[in-house]
Design a protein around this motif. Structure first.
Motif, PDB file in Angstrom:
ATOM      1  N   ILE A 253     -17.599   8.541  -7.905  1.00  0.00           N
ATOM      2  CA  ILE A 253     -17.995   7.604  -8.964  1.00  0.00           C
ATOM      3  C   ILE A 253     -18.715   8.360 -10.076  1.00  0.00           C
ATOM      4  O   ILE A 253     -18.396   8.211 -11.264  1.00  0.00           O
ATOM      5  CB  ILE A 253     -18.894   6.482  -8.398  1.00  0.00           C
ATOM      6  N   LEU A 254     -19.689   9.180  -9.690  1.00  0.00           N
ATOM      7  CA  LEU A 254     -20.446   9.935 -10.699  1.00  0.00           C
ATOM      8  C   LEU A 254     -19.543  10.914 -11.448  1.00  0.00           C
ATOM      9  O   LEU A 254     -19.616  11.025 -12.676  1.00  0.00           O
ATOM     10  CB  LEU A 254     -21.617  10.666 -10.039  1.00  0.00           C
ATOM     11  N   GLY A 255     -18.691  11.610 -10.710  1.00  0.00           N
ATOM     12  CA  GLY A 255     -17.755  12.535 -11.349  1.00  0.00           C
ATOM     13  C   GLY A 255     -16.795  11.816 -12.281  1.00  0.00           C
ATOM     14  O   GLY A 255     -16.492  12.310 -13.371  1.00  0.00           O
ATOM     15  N   GLY A 256     -16.315  10.642 -11.852  1.00  0.00           N
ATOM     16  CA  GLY A 256     -15.420   9.853 -12.698  1.00  0.00           C
ATOM     17  C   GLY A 256     -16.095   9.427 -13.991  1.00  0.00           C
ATOM     18  O   GLY A 256     -15.469   9.424 -15.057  1.00  0.00           O
ATOM     19  N   MET A 257     -17.386   9.099 -13.902  1.00  0.00           N
ATOM     20  CA  MET A 257     -18.132   8.743 -15.113  1.00  0.00           C
ATOM     21  C   MET A 257     -18.249   9.943 -16.042  1.00  0.00           C
ATOM     22  O   MET A 257     -18.118   9.801 -17.263  1.00  0.00           O
ATOM     23  CB  MET A 257     -19.521   8.213 -14.746  1.00  0.00           C
ATOM     24  N   LEU A 258     -18.486  11.106 -15.477  1.00  0.00           N
ATOM     25  CA  LEU A 258     -18.621  12.304 -16.311  1.00  0.00           C
ATOM     26  C   LEU A 258     -17.299  12.711 -16.959  1.00  0.00           C
ATOM     27  O   LEU A 258     -17.281  13.208 -18.080  1.00  0.00           O
ATOM     28  CB  LEU A 258     -19.187  13.461 -15.495  1.00  0.00           C
ATOM     29  N   LYS A 259     -16.195  12.484 -16.248  1.00  0.00           N
ATOM     30  CA  LYS A 259     -14.874  12.843 -16.767  1.00  0.00           C
ATOM     31  C   LYS A 259     -14.304  11.780 -17.699  1.00  0.00           C
ATOM     32  O   LYS A 259     -13.253  11.988 -18.296  1.00  0.00           O
ATOM     33  CB  LYS A 259     -13.902  13.055 -15.610  1.00  0.00           C
ATOM     34  N   GLY A 260     -14.958  10.635 -17.791  1.00  0.00           N
ATOM     35  CA  GLY A 260     -14.460   9.551 -18.633  1.00  0.00           C
ATOM     36  C   GLY A 260     -13.405   8.703 -17.936  1.00  0.00           C
ATOM     37  O   GLY A 260     -12.785   7.845 -18.567  1.00  0.00           O
ATOM     38  N   GLU A 261     -13.184   8.917 -16.652  1.00  0.00           N
ATOM     39  CA  GLU A 261     -12.213   8.117 -15.895  1.00  0.00           C
ATOM     40  C   GLU A 261     -12.800   6.748 -15.547  1.00  0.00           C
ATOM     41  O   GLU A 261     -12.065   5.797 -15.303  1.00  0.00           O
ATOM     42  CB  GLU A 261     -11.820   8.848 -14.609  1.00  0.00           C
ATOM     43  N   ILE A 262     -14.111   6.691 -15.483  1.00  0.00           N
ATOM     44  CA  ILE A 262     -14.850   5.453 -15.235  1.00  0.00           C
ATOM     45  C   ILE A 262     -15.867   5.352 -16.370  1.00  0.00           C
ATOM     46  O   ILE A 262     -16.498   6.356 -16.726  1.00  0.00           O
ATOM     47  CB  ILE A 262     -15.602   5.518 -13.882  1.00  0.00           C
ATOM     48  N   GLU A 263     -16.023   4.168 -16.922  1.00  0.00           N
ATOM     49  CA  GLU A 263     -17.002   4.009 -17.995  1.00  0.00           C
ATOM     50  C   GLU A 263     -18.403   4.278 -17.455  1.00  0.00           C
ATOM     51  O   GLU A 263     -18.789   3.757 -16.400  1.00  0.00           O
ATOM     52  CB  GLU A 263     -16.930   2.593 -18.566  1.00  0.00           C
ATOM     53  N   TYR A 264     -19.152   5.105 -18.164  1.00  0.00           N
ATOM     54  CA  TYR A 264     -20.514   5.415 -17.729  1.00  0.00           C
ATOM     55  C   TYR A 264     -21.374   4.171 -17.840  1.00  0.00           C
ATOM     56  O   TYR A 264     -21.401   3.493 -18.865  1.00  0.00           O
ATOM     57  CB  TYR A 264     -21.132   6.547 -18.573  1.00  0.00           C
ATOM     58  N   ASN A 265     -22.063   3.865 -16.771  1.00  0.00           N
ATOM     59  CA  ASN A 265     -22.984   2.743 -16.720  1.00  0.00           C
ATOM     60  C   ASN A 265     -24.231   3.247 -15.998  1.00  0.00           C
ATOM     61  O   ASN A 265     -24.148   3.612 -14.814  1.00  0.00           O
ATOM     62  CB  ASN A 265     -22.341   1.575 -15.951  1.00  0.00           C
ATOM     63  N   PRO A 266     -25.368   3.317 -16.682  1.00  0.00           N
ATOM     64  CA  PRO A 266     -26.563   3.898 -16.067  1.00  0.00           C
ATOM     65  C   PRO A 266     -26.986   3.224 -14.758  1.00  0.00           C
ATOM     66  O   PRO A 266     -27.368   3.906 -13.811  1.00  0.00           O
ATOM     67  CB  PRO A 266     -27.651   3.743 -17.126  1.00  0.00           C
ATOM     68  N   GLU A 267     -26.900   1.901 -14.711  1.00  0.00           N
ATOM     69  CA  GLU A 267     -27.309   1.198 -13.491  1.00  0.00           C
ATOM     70  C   GLU A 267     -26.391   1.535 -12.320  1.00  0.00           C
ATOM     71  O   GLU A 267     -26.852   1.755 -11.200  1.00  0.00           O
ATOM     72  CB  GLU A 267     -27.345  -0.323 -13.714  1.00  0.00           C
ATOM     73  N   GLU A 268     -25.095   1.568 -12.585  1.00  0.00           N
ATOM     74  CA  GLU A 268     -24.142   1.907 -11.524  1.00  0.00           C
ATOM     75  C   GLU A 268     -24.276   3.373 -11.117  1.00  0.00           C
ATOM     76  O   GLU A 268     -24.122   3.710  -9.935  1.00  0.00           O
ATOM     77  CB  GLU A 268     -22.722   1.598 -11.972  1.00  0.00           C
ATOM     78  N   ALA A 269     -24.566   4.240 -12.070  1.00  0.00           N
ATOM     79  CA  ALA A 269     -24.753   5.654 -11.758  1.00  0.00           C
ATOM     80  C   ALA A 269     -25.977   5.850 -10.868  1.00  0.00           C
ATOM     81  O   ALA A 269     -25.925   6.588  -9.875  1.00  0.00           O
ATOM     82  CB  ALA A 269     -24.878   6.475 -13.048  1.00  0.00           C
ATOM     83  N   VAL A 270     -27.062   5.184 -11.201  1.00  0.00           N
ATOM     84  CA  VAL A 270     -28.281   5.293 -10.382  1.00  0.00           C
ATOM     85  C   VAL A 270     -28.028   4.710  -8.991  1.00  0.00           C
ATOM     86  O   VAL A 270     -28.463   5.281  -7.986  1.00  0.00           O
ATOM     87  CB  VAL A 270     -29.483   4.620 -11.078  1.00  0.00           C
ATOM     88  N   ALA A 271     -27.301   3.604  -8.919  1.00  0.00           N
ATOM     89  CA  ALA A 271     -26.997   3.005  -7.617  1.00  0.00           C
ATOM     90  C   ALA A 271     -26.170   3.969  -6.759  1.00  0.00           C
ATOM     91  O   ALA A 271     -26.438   4.130  -5.558  1.00  0.00           O
ATOM     92  CB  ALA A 271     -26.264   1.681  -7.795  1.00  0.00           C
ATOM     93  N   ALA A 272     -25.198   4.635  -7.358  1.00  0.00           N
ATOM     94  CA  ALA A 272     -24.387   5.618  -6.620  1.00  0.00           C
ATOM     95  C   ALA A 272     -25.258   6.785  -6.165  1.00  0.00           C
ATOM     96  O   ALA A 272     -25.149   7.256  -5.024  1.00  0.00           O
ATOM     97  CB  ALA A 272     -23.230   6.113  -7.487  1.00  0.00           C
ATOM     98  N   ALA A 273     -26.148   7.236  -7.031  1.00  0.00           N
ATOM     99  CA  ALA A 273     -27.045   8.343  -6.689  1.00  0.00           C
ATOM    100  C   ALA A 273     -27.976   7.945  -5.543  1.00  0.00           C
ATOM    101  O   ALA A 273     -28.257   8.753  -4.643  1.00  0.00           O
ATOM    102  CB  ALA A 273     -27.848   8.772  -7.911  1.00  0.00           C
ATOM    103  N   LYS A 274     -28.451   6.710  -5.559  1.00  0.00           N
ATOM    104  CA  LYS A 274     -29.325   6.234  -4.475  1.00  0.00           C
ATOM    105  C   LYS A 274     -28.579   6.206  -3.139  1.00  0.00           C
ATOM    106  O   LYS A 274     -29.151   6.543  -2.100  1.00  0.00           O
ATOM    107  CB  LYS A 274     -29.883   4.849  -4.800  1.00  0.00           C
ATOM    108  N   ARG A 275     -27.309   5.816  -3.171  1.00  0.00           N
ATOM    109  CA  ARG A 275     -26.531   5.795  -1.925  1.00  0.00           C
ATOM    110  C   ARG A 275     -26.351   7.212  -1.383  1.00  0.00           C
ATOM    111  O   ARG A 275     -26.463   7.444  -0.178  1.00  0.00           O
ATOM    112  CB  ARG A 275     -25.194   5.089  -2.140  1.00  0.00           C
TER     113      ARG A 275
END
Length: 144
Positions: A44-66
């Protein structure tokens, strides 16, 4: 102080467990599932960085917490006698101090990732560091 706390967590998570106390198949299943969770969230985080998934700070933090929660929990699954039939190398037993050091680095970098994921720029900088801890352990202690 943070390093001391991490060392204490790792020590407690691996003490007092004998093979008589565990079903190695269940330990392996849990360990593999935990790493699948981490891999999914790294994707998920990699996809956000590559632009494959729209970056969303809340979703990124949630993925990082998991990832962080998995990193903290998975140490207890590296029980001697539970490596046969899995991707974990039995040399973990012989090189336990090095393995524990690498696991502590994974936990530490995943702690940092929880904060870093809230901004795309800091997420990008931290992704390599966190991924490096994964690679370091995989190179030495994962059988393929």
């Amino acid at each position: 102080m943070k390093k001391l706390a991490l060392a204490a967590i790792l020590a407690v998570s691996t003490m007092g467990v004998s093979m008589a106390d565990v079903d190695s198949e269940k330990v392996i299943d849990y360990r593999q599932a935990a790493f699948k969770v981490a891999g999914w969230n790294m994707g998920i985080l990699g996809g956000m960085l590559k632009g494959e998934i729209e970056y969303n700070p809340e979703e990124a933090v949630a993925a990082a917490k998991r990832i962080n929660e998995m990193a903290k929990a998975v140490g207890a699954t590296f029980v001697d006698g539970t490596y046969e039939g899995s991707h974990a190398s039995p040399k973990i037993v012989e090189e336990r101090a090095d393995f524990d050091k690498k696991l502590a680095a994974f936990i530490q970098e995943s702690d940092v990732m929880v904060e870093a994921a809230g901004e795309k720029k800091t997420l990008a900088a931290q992704m390599g560091k966190l991924g490096g801890t994964c690679k370091s352990c995989h190179d030495d202690y994962k059988l393929d």
